[in-house]
Design an enzyme around this catalytic site. Structure first.
Site, PDB file in Angstrom:
ATOM      1  CD  GLU A  44      -2.433   1.136   2.680  1.00  0.00           C
ATOM      2  OE1 GLU A  44      -3.636   1.990   2.920  1.00  0.00           O
ATOM      3  OE2 GLU A  44      -2.171   0.421   3.798  1.00  0.00           O
ATOM      4  CE  LYS A 110      -7.376   1.565   3.628  1.00  0.00           C
ATOM      5  NZ  LYS A 110      -5.879   2.140   4.292  1.00  0.00           N
ATOM      6  CB  CYS A 144      -4.331  -1.603   4.576  1.00  0.00           C
ATOM      7  SG  CYS A 144      -3.424  -1.456   5.813  1.00  0.00           S
TER       8      CYS A 144
END
Length: 258
Positions: A44, A110, A144
């Protein structure tokens, strides 16, 4: 269409808010890959580290990174994937790019921004999942903190591979290990997690723990050091496991309200 998918995971330290330095460092690692691979996976925010001040990064860096990824993809005949702090011109997003050889990049923003670090105050959350069909494998890439939310990752798309890129700190790495395994088991898919190592500008330490888990939750590869990690995913493992264990057929139907 392939029966085996060969992946390389670049587990690396990152320089804080220095895109050119990180691209060069990662390029050097990629140049040392001697095995034939189909996908290269980066952590990331691989050009900056997990920064909450993306305004410090020149807006041109987004296009430079996409071009860099495309050059690697085209030149080496591999797909490359990772997320960056991206300036759309209107807002900042934590955007994962999947770049395949000789194809236009596709992306995923995300969904679950990390409130503990204030990511929700800086980056706009995405609303759409991305399923990439690459060499006959359906891949769902996430980022994540998304790992903590099983409903978002639920395998309603019949994907084969669930892929997470991350800056997941050592302090909570036990959760990372446990949740990667759980996502593989509950979705009857391969689950890949690629994390960074080192210490960032904020003093957060990262211990890697990048790994691959098969459809039954068995850990196939794992690492805690700076290196390129290799793994092979087998289509017949997915097919045979789902044929024998028809658990996905019993999954709940639901509508996700965003």
């Amino acid at each position: 269409m392939k029966e085996e998918l060969h992946i390389a995971m670049v587990q690396t330290a990152l320089e804080w808010e220095k895109p050119e330095v990180n691209r060069k460092s990662i390029s050097n690692k990629i140049d040392l890959i001697s095995k034939d691979v189909d996908i290269i996976i980066l952590p990331e925010m691989f050009t900056t580290g997990f920064t909450m001040t993306p305004e410090n990064i020149d807006i041109s860096e987004g296009c430079k990174t996409i071009d860099w990824m495309q050059n690697i993809a085209d030149g080496k005949g591999v797909a490359i994937v990772g997320s960056v702090a991206y300036n759309t011109g209107k807002e900042f997003v934590n955007r994962l790019f999947f770049v395949a050889p000789n194809e236009k990049e596709v992306y995923y923003d995300k969904r679950h921004t990390f409130t503990l670090a204030g990511e929700d105050k800086v980056y706009k959350a995405g609303k759409d999942k991305l399923i990439v069909d690459y060499l006959g494998f359906k891949i769902c890439p996430l980022v994540c903190y998304d790992l903590r939310f099983p409903v978002w990752a639920r395998n309603v798309d019949n994907y084969d591979v669930l892929l997470y890129v991350a800056n997941w700190p050592k302090l909570r790495v036990a959760a990372w290990d446990a949740l990667l395994k759980a996502r593989a088991i509950e979705n009857i898919s391969y689950c890949i997690g690629v994390n960074r190592i080192g210490v960032d500008q904020k003093g957060n330490e990262y211990s890697g723990h990048s790994g691959v888990y098969d459809c039954l939750g068995s850990q196939k590869v794992f690492s805690q050091k700076e290196e390129v990690i290799y793994a092979t995913l087998y289509k017949n493992h997915i097919t045979e496991t789902r044929k024998k264990l028809k658990f996905l057929e019993d999954r709940d139907n639901f509508t996700l309200v965003l």
